[in-house]
Design a protein around this motif. Sequence first.
Motif, PDB file in Angstrom:
ATOM      1  N   GLN A  46       0.645  -1.854   0.210  1.00 14.43           N
ATOM      2  CA  GLN A  46      -0.178   0.260   0.250  1.00 14.43           C
ATOM      3  C   GLN A  46       1.025   1.200   0.022  1.00 14.43           C
ATOM      4  O   GLN A  46       0.688   2.514  -0.508  1.00 14.43           O
ATOM      5  CB  GLN A  46      -0.608   0.127   1.369  1.00 14.43           C
ATOM      6  CG  GLN A  46      -2.029  -0.021   0.812  1.00 14.43           C
ATOM      7  CD  GLN A  46      -3.077  -0.298   2.366  1.00 14.43           C
ATOM      8  OE1 GLN A  46      -2.929  -0.541   3.765  1.00 14.43           O
ATOM      9  NE2 GLN A  46      -3.966   0.582   1.360  1.00 14.43           N
ATOM     10  N   ARG A  47       2.243   1.123   0.380  1.00 12.32           N
ATOM     11  CA  ARG A  47       3.198   1.950   0.442  1.00 12.32           C
ATOM     12  C   ARG A  47       3.735   2.466  -0.750  1.00 12.32           C
ATOM     13  O   ARG A  47       4.040   3.595  -1.442  1.00 12.32           O
ATOM     14  CB  ARG A  47       4.586   1.699   1.365  1.00 12.32           C
ATOM     15  CG  ARG A  47       4.131   2.302   3.004  1.00 12.32           C
ATOM     16  CD  ARG A  47       5.326   1.336   3.425  1.00 12.32           C
ATOM     17  NE  ARG A  47       6.092   2.206   3.373  1.00 12.32           N
ATOM     18  CZ  ARG A  47       6.792   3.432   4.028  1.00 12.32           C
ATOM     19  NH1 ARG A  47       5.765   3.483   4.655  1.00 12.32           N
ATOM     20  NH2 ARG A  47       7.952   3.922   3.466  1.00 12.32           N
ATOM     21  N   HIS A 195       3.259   5.168  12.143  1.00 12.46           N
ATOM     22  CA  HIS A 195       4.780   5.935  11.798  1.00 12.46           C
ATOM     23  C   HIS A 195       5.260   6.184  12.629  1.00 12.46           C
ATOM     24  O   HIS A 195       6.544   7.066  12.259  1.00 12.46           O
ATOM     25  CB  HIS A 195       3.945   6.464  10.719  1.00 12.46           C
ATOM     26  CG  HIS A 195       3.510   6.266   9.597  1.00 12.46           C
ATOM     27  ND1 HIS A 195       3.755   5.848   8.785  1.00 12.46           N
ATOM     28  CD2 HIS A 195       1.871   6.712   8.361  1.00 12.46           C
ATOM     29  CE1 HIS A 195       3.032   5.156   7.455  1.00 12.46           C
ATOM     30  NE2 HIS A 195       2.610   5.727   7.838  1.00 12.46           N
ATOM     31  N   THR A 301      -2.234  13.381  -1.628  1.00  9.92           N
ATOM     32  CA  THR A 301      -1.157  12.444  -0.282  1.00  9.92           C
ATOM     33  C   THR A 301       0.005  12.043  -1.106  1.00  9.92           C
ATOM     34  O   THR A 301      -0.676  11.719  -1.859  1.00  9.92           O
ATOM     35  CB  THR A 301      -1.811  11.955   0.598  1.00  9.92           C
ATOM     36  OG1 THR A 301      -2.405  10.731  -0.209  1.00  9.92           O
ATOM     37  CG2 THR A 301      -3.183  12.518   1.349  1.00  9.92           C
ATOM     38  N   HIS A 302       1.555  12.578  -0.310  1.00  8.71           N
ATOM     39  CA  HIS A 302       2.376  11.936  -1.015  1.00  8.71           C
ATOM     40  C   HIS A 302       1.897   9.836  -0.674  1.00  8.71           C
ATOM     41  O   HIS A 302       2.200   9.214  -2.055  1.00  8.71           O
ATOM     42  CB  HIS A 302       3.523  11.689   0.011  1.00  8.71           C
ATOM     43  CG  HIS A 302       4.289  13.028  -0.725  1.00  8.71           C
ATOM     44  ND1 HIS A 302       4.469  13.330  -1.739  1.00  8.71           N
ATOM     45  CD2 HIS A 302       3.897  14.268   0.348  1.00  8.71           C
ATOM     46  CE1 HIS A 302       5.391  14.541  -1.309  1.00  8.71           C
ATOM     47  NE2 HIS A 302       4.771  15.068  -0.527  1.00  8.71           N
ATOM     48  N   ALA A 303       1.160   9.707  -0.331  1.00 12.01           N
ATOM     49  CA  ALA A 303       1.117   7.850  -0.234  1.00 12.01           C
ATOM     50  C   ALA A 303       0.109   7.996  -1.406  1.00 12.01           C
ATOM     51  O   ALA A 303       0.133   6.246  -2.408  1.00 12.01           O
ATOM     52  CB  ALA A 303      -0.025   7.298   1.742  1.00 12.01           C
ATOM     53  N   ARG A 304      -0.729   8.696  -1.934  1.00  4.89           N
ATOM     54  CA  ARG A 304      -1.305   8.857  -3.329  1.00  4.89           C
ATOM     55  C   ARG A 304      -0.928   8.672  -4.402  1.00  4.89           C
ATOM     56  O   ARG A 304      -1.461   7.864  -4.745  1.00  4.89           O
ATOM     57  CB  ARG A 304      -3.277   9.370  -3.145  1.00  4.89           C
ATOM     58  CG  ARG A 304      -3.424   9.238  -4.092  1.00  4.89           C
ATOM     59  CD  ARG A 304      -5.319  10.378  -4.108  1.00  4.89           C
ATOM     60  NE  ARG A 304      -6.563  10.261  -5.227  1.00  4.89           N
ATOM     61  CZ  ARG A 304      -7.039  10.853  -5.332  1.00  4.89           C
ATOM     62  NH1 ARG A 304      -7.239  12.206  -4.565  1.00  4.89           N
ATOM     63  NH2 ARG A 304      -7.865  10.708  -6.519  1.00  4.89           N
ATOM     64  N   ARG A 306       2.406   8.288  -5.027  1.00  6.57           N
ATOM     65  CA  ARG A 306       3.189   6.709  -4.933  1.00  6.57           C
ATOM     66  C   ARG A 306       2.634   5.526  -5.596  1.00  6.57           C
ATOM     67  O   ARG A 306       2.917   5.329  -6.064  1.00  6.57           O
ATOM     68  CB  ARG A 306       3.723   6.566  -3.279  1.00  6.57           C
ATOM     69  CG  ARG A 306       4.730   7.767  -2.907  1.00  6.57           C
ATOM     70  CD  ARG A 306       5.742   7.234  -1.349  1.00  6.57           C
ATOM     71  NE  ARG A 306       4.968   6.610  -0.392  1.00  6.57           N
ATOM     72  CZ  ARG A 306       4.596   7.080   0.213  1.00  6.57           C
ATOM     73  NH1 ARG A 306       4.878   8.426   0.314  1.00  6.57           N
ATOM     74  NH2 ARG A 306       4.012   6.724   1.425  1.00  6.57           N
ATOM     75  N   ARG A 307       1.302   5.266  -4.766  1.00  8.28           N
ATOM     76  CA  ARG A 307       0.713   4.283  -5.265  1.00  8.28           C
ATOM     77  C   ARG A 307       0.088   4.534  -6.594  1.00  8.28           C
ATOM     78  O   ARG A 307       0.333   3.684  -7.759  1.00  8.28           O
ATOM     79  CB  ARG A 307      -0.679   4.592  -4.724  1.00  8.28           C
ATOM     80  CG  ARG A 307      -0.589   3.112  -2.990  1.00  8.28           C
ATOM     81  CD  ARG A 307      -1.629   3.036  -2.365  1.00  8.28           C
ATOM     82  NE  ARG A 307      -3.029   4.124  -2.522  1.00  8.28           N
ATOM     83  CZ  ARG A 307      -3.226   4.808  -1.214  1.00  8.28           C
ATOM     84  NH1 ARG A 307      -2.245   4.586   0.015  1.00  8.28           N
ATOM     85  NH2 ARG A 307      -3.568   5.732  -1.354  1.00  8.28           N
TER      86      ARG A 307
END
Length: 406
Positions: A46-47, A195, A301-304, A306-307
């Motif tokens: 997921q990351r 985190h 977001t950064h997570a979104r 990155r995915r």
Amino acid sequence: MTQNFKISGIISEFNPYHLGHQSLIVQTRQSGATHIVAIMSGNFVQRGEPAYFDKWVRTKTALSAGVDLVVELPLPWAVSGAETFAAGGVAIANALGCVHQLSFGSECGDIKALSSAADILRTEQFSQTLQVELQKGVTFASARQAAMLSLTNQETASLLEHPNNILAIAYCNALKDTNSTIEPFTIKRIGASHHDSSLPPKKIASASQIRRMIEQNQEYATYVPQKTYPYLKSAIQNKTAPASIQPLERAILAKLRTMTLQEFANLPDVSEGLEHRLYKAAKTAVSLTDFYAHVKTKRYTHARIRRITLCAFLNVQAAYTRTPPPYLHVLGFNQKGKELLPLLKQTASLPMITQYHQLRKLSPYAKTLFDLEATATDLYGLSTPQVQPCSKEFTQGIVTALCNER
């Protein structure tokens, strides 16, 4: 004999398996579970990054420390946000046809509160309020929490501040969406937050902390179950771990630079014209950090990001998750897990893969997704300290641990 089984499912990444996971397993057993099935992400997580250890090493750690059977969560769901990740995991649990309970950790530890919050998220009033908040240009997470606060109270809205609560609510929603007979069961998460970078008491460190310790060559043995440590240590010594996104950086940038605007639009989580920002950033970025910075806004977001970037590299399209996973891929089992295989032949509603010749019987769509998984595994082999050969998906074989030591 099977009439006395109480089978619990756990949707997981085990990236890596740590003492918090062990606590969940122990308390799930104490709740009456005779068998535990893990529905585990494969080689990407997921990351928006490669899993730190490959799926076979993580299967070994899970089987050595309390899980009985490991089934893979296919790639498109494994690299998705909470809602789609949960939907894929619950779909697999439902398709097994014999899972009685879904067990997960949460910061609040109160299944009634989580289920009630899930009910509110499902209402038309919430949907309308959410759209109003989204128009303010904030992230989806911020808009969702603000919408919840306007409809309930601070206590309920604060549930959405914590990642494991959010995922737990997504599990509850997925169970409700499918009219599942599986009962949700939660325990209160202890130790470090998701985190948190500081080391907590009682040796309960998060997966993020353990990964950081490994990166910094710090001793981490006391933060993972004793039986799992040799598998992690061996993978590191053999240079099949830790995997990292960094060796893939130029390959990812190369892929991004060759993509069309429509190909960006077809990616998961791309909406509201985001494909234009992605396309433009791909033409100017000279590193992944640079690419993320060009795409980043208050809304995303950064997570979104990155995915989305990982999905672009791995050819994962939004269309893949519009229907449930089409097969059950067994990664490994121990002696107790072996007891479940005859039962699954009777109860499973999807084709079950325990030997690769069974792939011939899959539908064209299922074959497409399995081929996607196999290609992802080939690319994962470029992310490890020592480059791995192709076709590992077909040569590695199922993990068996037929002698339970616990």
